[in-house]
Design a protein around this motif. Sequence first.
Motif, PDB file in Angstrom:
ATOM      1  N   VAL A  81      35.154  32.912  34.210  1.00 27.44           N
ATOM      2  CA  VAL A  81      36.103  33.412  35.090  1.00 27.44           C
ATOM      3  C   VAL A  81      35.477  34.655  35.922  1.00 27.44           C
ATOM      4  CG1 VAL A  81      38.034  32.135  34.421  1.00 27.44           C
ATOM      5  CG2 VAL A  81      37.680  34.349  33.456  1.00 27.44           C
ATOM      6  N   PRO A  82      35.216  34.683  37.106  1.00 34.69           N
ATOM      7  CA  PRO A  82      34.489  36.071  37.467  1.00 34.69           C
ATOM      8  C   PRO A  82      35.574  36.876  38.130  1.00 34.69           C
ATOM      9  CG  PRO A  82      34.282  34.010  39.176  1.00 34.69           C
ATOM     10  CD  PRO A  82      34.789  33.414  37.848  1.00 34.69           C
ATOM     11  N   THR A  83      36.826  36.290  38.086  1.00 36.08           N
ATOM     12  CA  THR A  83      37.907  37.421  39.011  1.00 36.08           C
ATOM     13  C   THR A  83      39.149  36.879  38.292  1.00 36.08           C
ATOM     14  OG1 THR A  83      38.381  36.026  40.800  1.00 36.08           O
ATOM     15  CG2 THR A  83      36.545  37.613  40.840  1.00 36.08           C
ATOM     16  N   LEU A  84      40.099  37.750  38.501  1.00 37.67           N
ATOM     17  CA  LEU A  84      41.423  37.552  38.107  1.00 37.67           C
ATOM     18  C   LEU A  84      42.107  36.507  38.676  1.00 37.67           C
ATOM     19  CD1 LEU A  84      44.182  38.345  36.438  1.00 37.67           C
ATOM     20  CD2 LEU A  84      44.765  39.890  38.717  1.00 37.67           C
ATOM     21  N   LEU A 102      30.774  40.363  34.244  1.00 37.70           N
ATOM     22  CA  LEU A 102      30.495  41.210  35.151  1.00 37.70           C
ATOM     23  C   LEU A 102      29.271  41.697  35.023  1.00 37.70           C
ATOM     24  CD1 LEU A 102      32.326  44.835  34.913  1.00 37.70           C
ATOM     25  CD2 LEU A 102      32.234  43.156  33.022  1.00 37.70           C
ATOM     26  N   SER A 103      28.467  42.456  35.933  1.00 38.84           N
ATOM     27  CA  SER A 103      27.224  42.724  35.925  1.00 38.84           C
ATOM     28  C   SER A 103      27.146  44.501  35.869  1.00 38.84           C
ATOM     29  CB  SER A 103      26.515  42.304  37.128  1.00 38.84           C
ATOM     30  OG  SER A 103      24.895  42.496  36.942  1.00 38.84           O
ATOM     31  N   VAL A 104      26.223  44.730  35.032  1.00 37.58           N
ATOM     32  CA  VAL A 104      26.024  46.283  34.645  1.00 37.58           C
ATOM     33  C   VAL A 104      25.328  46.900  36.009  1.00 37.58           C
ATOM     34  CG1 VAL A 104      24.880  48.043  33.438  1.00 37.58           C
ATOM     35  CG2 VAL A 104      25.751  45.953  32.155  1.00 37.58           C
ATOM     36  N   SER A 105      24.432  46.221  36.667  1.00 38.08           N
ATOM     37  CA  SER A 105      23.978  46.406  37.770  1.00 38.08           C
ATOM     38  C   SER A 105      24.802  46.450  39.107  1.00 38.08           C
ATOM     39  CB  SER A 105      22.614  45.497  38.157  1.00 38.08           C
ATOM     40  OG  SER A 105      22.256  45.625  39.183  1.00 38.08           O
ATOM     41  N   ILE A 110      27.691  43.275  43.069  1.00 38.07           N
ATOM     42  CA  ILE A 110      28.066  43.248  44.506  1.00 38.07           C
ATOM     43  C   ILE A 110      27.517  42.045  44.978  1.00 38.07           C
ATOM     44  CG2 ILE A 110      27.751  44.237  46.719  1.00 38.07           C
ATOM     45  CD1 ILE A 110      27.816  47.001  45.635  1.00 38.07           C
ATOM     46  N   GLY A 111      26.300  41.630  44.950  1.00 31.88           N
ATOM     47  CA  GLY A 111      25.763  40.305  45.200  1.00 31.88           C
ATOM     48  C   GLY A 111      26.727  39.163  44.836  1.00 31.88           C
ATOM     49  N   ASN A 112      27.060  39.090  43.597  1.00 34.33           N
ATOM     50  CA  ASN A 112      27.878  38.207  43.084  1.00 34.33           C
ATOM     51  C   ASN A 112      29.385  38.042  43.497  1.00 34.33           C
ATOM     52  OD1 ASN A 112      25.635  36.834  41.689  1.00 34.33           O
ATOM     53  ND2 ASN A 112      26.467  37.559  39.463  1.00 34.33           N
ATOM     54  N   VAL A 113      29.981  39.155  43.331  1.00 36.02           N
ATOM     55  CA  VAL A 113      31.292  38.972  43.603  1.00 36.02           C
ATOM     56  C   VAL A 113      32.011  40.148  44.659  1.00 36.02           C
ATOM     57  CG1 VAL A 113      32.189  38.019  41.416  1.00 36.02           C
ATOM     58  CG2 VAL A 113      31.835  40.506  41.566  1.00 36.02           C
ATOM     59  N   ARG A 114      31.102  40.630  45.227  1.00 33.20           N
ATOM     60  CA  ARG A 114      31.446  41.667  46.489  1.00 33.20           C
ATOM     61  C   ARG A 114      32.386  42.770  45.900  1.00 33.20           C
ATOM     62  NH1 ARG A 114      32.525  37.089  51.294  1.00 33.20           N
ATOM     63  NH2 ARG A 114      30.620  36.045  50.868  1.00 33.20           N
TER      64      ARG A 114
END
Lengths: 307, 307
Positions: A81-84, A102-105, A110-114
């Motif tokens: 699940v990428p978001t709430l 989530l991504s450390v980078s 931002i590229g994945n979930v803005r």
Amino acid sequence: MSKSSPVTIVEVGPRDGFQSIGPFIPTATKIALIGRLHDAGLRRMEITSFVSPSALPQLADAEDVVSAAATLHDLDSQVLVPTLRHAERALAAGARHLSAVLSVSERHNIGNVRRTPLESAADYAAIIAAASPDIRIRLNLATSFDCPHVGCIGEEAVLGLLEILLAATTDVEVALCDTTGRADPRHVRSLFASAQARFPEVSAWAFHGHDTFGLGAANALAAWDAGVRVFDAAIAGLGGCPFAPGATGNVATEDLVWMFSRMGADTGIELDRLLAVARNVADLPGAQVGGRVRQAMEARACLAVAQ
Amino acid sequence: MSKSSPVTIVEVGPRDGFQSIGPFIPTATKIALIGRLHDAGLRRMEITSFVSPSALPQLADAEDVVSAAATLHDLDSQVLVPTLRHAERALAAGARHLSAVLSVSERHNIGNVRRTPLESAADYAAIIAAASPDIRIRLNLATSFDCPHVGCIGEEAVLGLLEILLAATTDVEVALCDTTGRADPRHVRSLFASAQARFPEVSAWAFHGHDTFGLGAANALAAWDAGVRVFDAAIAGLGGCPFAPGATGNVATEDLVWMFSRMGADTGIELDRLLAVARNVADLPGAQVGGRVRQAMEARACLAVAQ
């Protein structure tokens, strides 16, 4: 998986693998494959992801997959699940184990979930708050070693973000993910050692590796050396990029089962059954596969006679 | 290769790789490829083998290859010699570094050279006696971990045979060879630790691994952990069985260069130049290739955007 099994393999093919396949895999086929992976002994799987169906049509049947997997005995099914918002959908569908990511980078996240990693961290805290205490949580830190955009990721960036994330809960399994496959064994050992030393209260650590540069098994070995006992892998090495043949994806489940079994570390998985599933997965239209053991076993009639 | 280079890679493609290729590779092509491998930074190579030309027509041009390689600056060229008779041919042709080989597995050794390991050990002692003191010696122990015929090889069989072999000389580099690719990292660490403890007088230890079951890099890492700093590898992962596509051969040179470079252990080899050679080698008619880095670099335009 017996309770004494020293290595737990989390089969992520139905999520990380299937999402890389273009042609839609019929829901019944997905459910049948998950059933056969379960038959082979897998007791943990990332079975799907709750994401926008328009962004990822392949996983638009997440609700149906969750329902079907719930009928399999003793299967611990996690869903990404990428978001709430998507976590709420997953919980409503009956998911009992959420795999947050989530991504450390910053650029990768931002590229994945803005949103920035810190914004995703706030969202993650909201997921923890929304989930009842009996919902299990896996926290995936993508690009923990290397980012496709900015290259090597420093340890302090990972540890600093973890510090924030663990404020929500330490009753969590944390996976450090080699998203690009460019991590090396020294980096893997070092980061896990640092993370475990700094956050001894974390329930469990996992390693999610890719075999793109041939280090899938070596990096898993390095994580094992650091004390990690939970490993993500995808059947048949699914997860490559459909536009770049050869850019293979996740380390193959059968390769890790082979390695750990040879090392005397039982995974509870029957290799022959697993290979039968791997062969069928490799035949899925659009599948980009990898791994070595599947091909080696098909060719085992060829006995080396030279040095 | 700088003298301070912490890892020495021995390129065995021109021997272990080429011998697996059916169609004859023109001698000029072999010499050109050896030259380009040298240009890429390789300073140790197993360039050919002196064997019966009727048994292995691919290497019938061993004399010419030895002469040509002798012109390359600072190249340590070793040639494989399975028996005293062929060692004498190699020395007559000007070889300065002999790579002797015998198999720990009796059945495997009989299959290769129609004599028992003890008979081959006597032959090895005769090779040592025949070679002047300035001839360097590499001793390869095939099937040190696993035999295609009888399976796992016990440590005591290896150590017992070594005891006999080292009576001839300890001024030797000993390579423990995973002939089948079925060794696992635990076994590799254990055997090297035992061998080094029992024979501390040996000049150097080397590991010769295959990637058949995906553990080429992981086993090299295990040997590195045990203190080994000399590794055999074949450009483009040559060395598979021509009758069994997918049964890949030696660990790919470019994969080991990638791993050790990422770990900060310099090999003295330029990866870009090496990959250019690997691409040409992969195009040789009849070549069975392996490895990951070559394909990954070809596909590097594909950047991972998911976890």
